[in-house]
Design a protein around this motif. Sequence first.
Motif, PDB file in Angstrom:
ATOM      1  N   MET A   1       0.802  -1.221   0.000  1.00  0.00           N
ATOM      2  CA  MET A   1       0.000   0.000   0.000  1.00  0.00           C
ATOM      3  C   MET A   1       0.838   1.276   0.000  1.00  0.00           C
ATOM      4  O   MET A   1       0.298   2.376   0.098  1.00  0.00           O
ATOM      5  CB  MET A   1      -0.973  -0.014   1.179  1.00  0.00           C
ATOM      6  CG  MET A   1      -2.015  -1.118   1.019  1.00  0.00           C
ATOM      7  SD  MET A   1      -3.059  -1.362   2.451  1.00  0.00           S
ATOM      8  CE  MET A   1      -3.996   0.154   2.455  1.00  0.00           C
TER       9      MET A   1
ATOM     10  N   THR B   1       0.167  -1.517   4.810  1.00  0.00           N
ATOM     11  CA  THR B   1      -0.025  -2.935   4.530  1.00  0.00           C
ATOM     12  C   THR B   1      -0.093  -3.737   5.822  1.00  0.00           C
ATOM     13  O   THR B   1      -0.904  -4.655   5.962  1.00  0.00           O
ATOM     14  CB  THR B   1       1.119  -3.470   3.648  1.00  0.00           C
ATOM     15  OG1 THR B   1       1.331  -2.575   2.555  1.00  0.00           O
ATOM     16  CG2 THR B   1       0.821  -4.852   3.127  1.00  0.00           C
TER      17      THR B   1
ATOM     18  N   ARG C   1      -8.854   2.553   2.737  1.00  0.00           N
ATOM     19  CA  ARG C   1      -7.496   2.901   3.106  1.00  0.00           C
ATOM     20  C   ARG C   1      -7.421   4.381   3.466  1.00  0.00           C
ATOM     21  O   ARG C   1      -8.301   5.180   3.110  1.00  0.00           O
ATOM     22  CB  ARG C   1      -6.516   2.592   1.986  1.00  0.00           C
ATOM     23  CG  ARG C   1      -6.703   3.387   0.703  1.00  0.00           C
ATOM     24  CD  ARG C   1      -5.404   3.445  -0.086  1.00  0.00           C
ATOM     25  NE  ARG C   1      -4.370   4.105   0.706  1.00  0.00           N
ATOM     26  CZ  ARG C   1      -3.079   3.776   0.668  1.00  0.00           C
ATOM     27  NH1 ARG C   1      -2.657   2.837  -0.133  1.00  0.00           N
ATOM     28  NH2 ARG C   1      -2.192   4.441   1.424  1.00  0.00           N
TER      29      ARG C   1
ATOM     30  N   LYS D   1      -6.276   0.581  -4.251  1.00  0.00           N
ATOM     31  CA  LYS D   1      -5.522   0.073  -3.110  1.00  0.00           C
ATOM     32  C   LYS D   1      -4.187   0.781  -2.946  1.00  0.00           C
ATOM     33  O   LYS D   1      -3.666   0.889  -1.834  1.00  0.00           O
ATOM     34  CB  LYS D   1      -5.317  -1.438  -3.248  1.00  0.00           C
ATOM     35  CG  LYS D   1      -6.619  -2.222  -3.216  1.00  0.00           C
ATOM     36  CD  LYS D   1      -6.393  -3.710  -3.446  1.00  0.00           C
ATOM     37  CE  LYS D   1      -7.718  -4.458  -3.478  1.00  0.00           C
ATOM     38  NZ  LYS D   1      -7.536  -5.923  -3.655  1.00  0.00           N
TER      39      LYS D   1
END
Length: 448
Positions: free
Chosen positions: A141, A274, A291, A351
């Motif tokens: 990420m 992550t 996120r 993502k």
Amino acid sequence: MVKTFKIGGVHPSENKLSAASPIRLAGLPKQAVFSLYQHIGAPAKPVVAKGDEVKVGMMLAEADGFVSVPVHSSVSGKVSKIDAIVDASGYRRPAIFVDVEGDEWVETIDRTPDLVTLAQKPELTAEDIVNTVKAAGIVGMGGATFPCHVKLTPPKGTKAECVIINAVECEPYLTADHRLLLEKPDEILVGVDLIMKAVGVDKGYIGIENNKPDAIALLTEKAKAYPHIEVVPLQVKYPQGGEKQLIAAVTGREVPAPPALPINVGAVVQNVGTVFAIYEAVMKNKPLFERVITVTGKEVQNPSNLLARIGTPMNQLIEECGGLPENTGKVIGGGPMMGKALMNLDVPVCKGSSGLLLMSERESRRAEPQPCIRCAKCVSACPMGLEPYLLATASALRNWELAEDNDITSCIECGSCQFTCPSTRPMLDNIRMGKTTVMALIRARNTK
């Protein structure tokens, strides 16, 4: 002693305008758009059709290979179509469109704020963790979007010796990782524990640049309960968060040129975002469908860190931070060093979306390139020890053999060369084009 990497590096202005802004929830979109290309590797394959009803956390598309991950719905509603969109890359990609109707989650997700530690789930095996991470659709990420389960499955003949968590966030303006460290430190430490168990190591490091003293102090205090995890303060120097630079700073080991990987020197590196996603997947049964993303810029009314659902259009996030300033010249997906200008603001959150930077007309205007003056500043700045002026020229002249012979595939595309060039030459643009071409030529050669 504060650690850092030895070769190259630059010091752009930090401009961490949103560092003091707590993470807040972004609103739900009216329509969510899910690209099937949110990761490196094979695109996901749809498992829904037009008219299907979906809930938050349901799978929309399955992984189509080992280097691939599934995509899950971040909203509840009805699939309106499967069509193509222009995503942040500027290419048209297939995507699933869902018209939002409420916010109904699948029942299996644990939505309580209670911390769950590894000690509370002693039955978890390394295989369980890796399989859950894969099923949850987790990718890197920090922007690379490499499928996480692949990193947690070291190739035969290699062995992990340590886990390194990239909490550096060296890219100017971005503060999403910083806020995660401050607001979710316990969950992050459990996440590190999970990664260490997954790859079978007993040593973990969390690298944080020392422009985040509050995060260093908090994580150092919390990590006292985890004697196998060490917080490593790092010097503020870009690109300190580059995977190879981070490994060199923390362990002193140098990752060889491609095709060598961090695992070849015993390291498994994961971004802090992550790590948090891994905690939520394994301990809360929550797939990756939201996120933290920084929305920022010197002219932005309210620079913020938003917890946004995947598939939310970027223009909605901009509105939630005060709207698009009149003098906006460019909107960058990511930070100013490695980010790329968006072609339109309907691009959905993916993502790998770490930031949204709104630059004024004046800031975003490129100066006219001048002839190279052979100053070698780009050579001094390159953290990979390359010769950027040569690689850029070889790429511009389409001399792929020269570019390959001079290790263009080792370039990490950090932009330090272009940042430091007094002649404002578009070196990174040319090198990116050359690197892509050379890597395609190498793949074609290897498949013959």
